[in-house]
Design an enzyme around this catalytic site. Structure first.
Site, PDB file in Angstrom:
ATOM      1  N   GLU A 131      56.531  50.210  68.745  1.00  0.00           N
ATOM      2  CA  GLU A 131      55.257  50.808  68.342  1.00  0.00           C
ATOM      3  C   GLU A 131      55.395  52.318  68.519  1.00  0.00           C
ATOM      4  O   GLU A 131      55.201  52.870  69.589  1.00  0.00           O
ATOM      5  CB  GLU A 131      54.102  50.270  69.184  1.00  0.00           C
ATOM      6  CG  GLU A 131      52.747  50.772  68.696  1.00  0.00           C
ATOM      7  CD  GLU A 131      51.598  50.366  69.591  1.00  0.00           C
ATOM      8  OE1 GLU A 131      50.469  50.807  69.313  1.00  0.00           O
ATOM      9  OE2 GLU A 131      51.814  49.632  70.576  1.00  0.00           O
ATOM     10  N   HIS A 217      46.704  46.670  65.327  1.00  0.00           N
ATOM     11  CA  HIS A 217      45.360  46.669  65.941  1.00  0.00           C
ATOM     12  C   HIS A 217      44.305  47.280  65.007  1.00  0.00           C
ATOM     13  O   HIS A 217      43.914  48.423  65.151  1.00  0.00           O
ATOM     14  CB  HIS A 217      45.336  47.272  67.341  1.00  0.00           C
ATOM     15  CG  HIS A 217      46.090  48.544  67.582  1.00  0.00           C
ATOM     16  ND1 HIS A 217      46.006  49.657  66.778  1.00  0.00           N
ATOM     17  CD2 HIS A 217      46.929  48.891  68.582  1.00  0.00           C
ATOM     18  CE1 HIS A 217      46.748  50.619  67.260  1.00  0.00           C
ATOM     19  NE2 HIS A 217      47.331  50.174  68.360  1.00  0.00           N
ATOM     20  N   ASP A 274      47.617  43.497  73.239  1.00  0.00           N
ATOM     21  CA  ASP A 274      47.912  44.901  73.569  1.00  0.00           C
ATOM     22  C   ASP A 274      47.875  45.083  75.082  1.00  0.00           C
ATOM     23  O   ASP A 274      47.469  46.128  75.596  1.00  0.00           O
ATOM     24  CB  ASP A 274      46.923  45.842  72.881  1.00  0.00           C
ATOM     25  CG  ASP A 274      47.405  47.299  72.836  1.00  0.00           C
ATOM     26  OD1 ASP A 274      48.633  47.510  72.898  1.00  0.00           O
ATOM     27  OD2 ASP A 274      46.563  48.201  72.743  1.00  0.00           O
ATOM     28  N   LEU A 307      41.215  54.760  75.455  1.00  0.00           N
ATOM     29  CA  LEU A 307      41.655  53.411  75.773  1.00  0.00           C
ATOM     30  C   LEU A 307      43.176  53.381  75.852  1.00  0.00           C
ATOM     31  O   LEU A 307      43.864  53.914  74.988  1.00  0.00           O
ATOM     32  CB  LEU A 307      41.173  52.416  74.710  1.00  0.00           C
ATOM     33  CG  LEU A 307      39.696  52.004  74.776  1.00  0.00           C
ATOM     34  CD1 LEU A 307      39.312  51.220  73.529  1.00  0.00           C
ATOM     35  CD2 LEU A 307      39.412  51.180  76.017  1.00  0.00           C
ATOM     36  N   GLY A 309      45.606  50.518  76.032  1.00  0.00           N
ATOM     37  CA  GLY A 309      45.930  49.103  76.043  1.00  0.00           C
ATOM     38  C   GLY A 309      44.787  48.293  76.622  1.00  0.00           C
ATOM     39  O   GLY A 309      43.632  48.734  76.671  1.00  0.00           O
TER      40      GLY A 309
END
Length: 398
Positions: A131, A217, A274, A307, A309
């Protein structure tokens, strides 16, 4: 030849149908058959599940860490062992360890570790998810901006050469890569996902033609759907063939948005956690992307409010979909097993309970408590503890 054994007295969610009158027969690390109990051979060991349910083992395509460890922090087989054992207690039997934005040296190390690990453990770790680091700096989120960069030919070639048995999935911002970069990865059999992207609608659609088949996501760290600028979100929702993961913790995405996405995407929408080190532990803070992230009231959030994860487990995500989104249980289970298997092209061995498939399965009760798993043909049973405050008091399912 390995002995044959069967799970009986259970409701079986096969991924295609729900069966109440069959036994799941396992031999070695494969599912041998689903048959009537009366047809079981006399010498077949029977394990009574006492009315519990069984479903294909969950598959998590985006797992940064859990059980107190983070793959970025310790790129080692021991980390993968801890992640797998932690996963089992929440029903996940297969996953993609996710390496977020870092150096070329760490990326090469992760590829080497995963390649070696899969020689002995090919059914728990299905490959590596890179990622980043080829992200849009404007949408980097918690990722370390010092390492966010455009693709270079040498690393793209190395990733492509590693192939899908080592690198199963790459998340990148398509506007930061060339069409040739995307095509090289896709032609190597690696799934390319759009994420941490500020692409407009036209750029997004163009990337789908170049080889991007997934979005990372949904709604998070991507250009939003607006009235005159549909963005990446609008493009993903508009293109029926594109898969996308979603984080159903109630913090990353509003439950109404999950409901609307499911109505539009159907079987192309799958669940991801995640997750980060606090998942499966009592940790209250950890480091990610060079920042300290605090776990408070179900959220993993930095001091700046970003945020970082989640601490979500897959069974919690399923429970949230059932109790807060209104998705039928059988469908929510497919969102955690069959659909992610299809998204990364491993659905000939994973994501269903059917003859010839890998014997990965999850056992749960009517309150969605994990009672055990079948992990590569081996049964593990757990004490039925509820770990999700969001559904601990939920009414039991019929």
């Amino acid at each position: 030849m390995a002995a044959m054994w069967a799970l009986t007295n259970c409701r079986i969610y096969t991924g295609a149908e729900v069966l109440d009158d069959r036994a799941l027969v396992i031999q070695g690390d494969r599912i041998q058959s689903l048959m009537s109990v009366t047809d079981l051979p006399k010498d077949c060991e029977r394990i009574d599940l006492e009315g519990a349910s069984i479903t294909p083992g969950f598959i998590d395509l985006q797992l940064n860490g859990c059980g107190g460890v983070m793959f970025n922090d310790a790129i080692a087989p021991e980390t993968l062992d801890i992640m797998h054992q932690t996963n089992l207690r929440s029903g996940t039997t297969s996953f993609l360890p996710t390496l977020i934005t870092t150096s070329d040296a760490d990326m090469r190390s992760a590829m080497s570790v995963v390649k070696a690990y899969r020689q002995d453990q090919p059914h728990s770790v299905l490959g590596l998810h890179l990622e980043g680091p080829y992200l849009n700096p404007k949408r980097k989120g918690i990722h370390n901006g010092d390492f966010v960069r455009s693709p270079d030919a040498e690393m793209i070639a190395a990733i492509a050469q590693a192939g899908p048995e080592t690198v199963r999935l790459v998340t990148l911002a398509p506007e930061m890569a060339t069409p040739e970069d995307i095509a090289q990865l896709a032609q190597a059999g690696i799934v390319v996902s759009a994420g941490h992207t500020n692409a407009n609608y036209d750029q997004a659609v163009a990337s789908f033609h170049q080889g991007v088949t997934m979005a990372t996501h949904l709604f998070n760290a991507m250009s939003p759907w607006q009235s005159r600028q549909p963005g990446m979100v609008g493009a993903v929702l508009d293109q029926p063939e594109v898969y996308t993961g979603i984080i159903a913790d109630g913090h990353h995405v509003h439950f109404t948005s999950i409901s609307l996405a499911h109505k539009l995407k159907g079987d192309r929408l799958f669940l991801v956690t995640d997750a980060t080190p606090p998942a499966g532990t009592e940790m209250d803070s950890f480091m990610i992307g060079g920042q300290r992230v605090f776990y408070r009231e179900g959220k993993c959030i930095s001091a700046e409010g970003t945020l970082g994860g989640s601490a979500l487990t897959m069974i919690e995500a399923i429970a949230n979909c059932v109790h807060h989104v209104g998705i039928p249980l059988a469908e929510a289970l497919r969102m955690a097993s069959l659909y992610p298997a299809r998204a990364i092209h491993v659905d000939e061995q994973y994501g269903q309970l059917a003859p010839g498939y890998i014997a990965n399965a999850t056992i749960f009760d009517s309150a969605l408590r994990i009672l055990g798993v079948v992990d590569r043909g081996r049964l593990q049973r757990f004490n039925p503890t509820v770990t999700a405050p969001a559904y601990a008091q939920a009414t039991a399912l019929p």
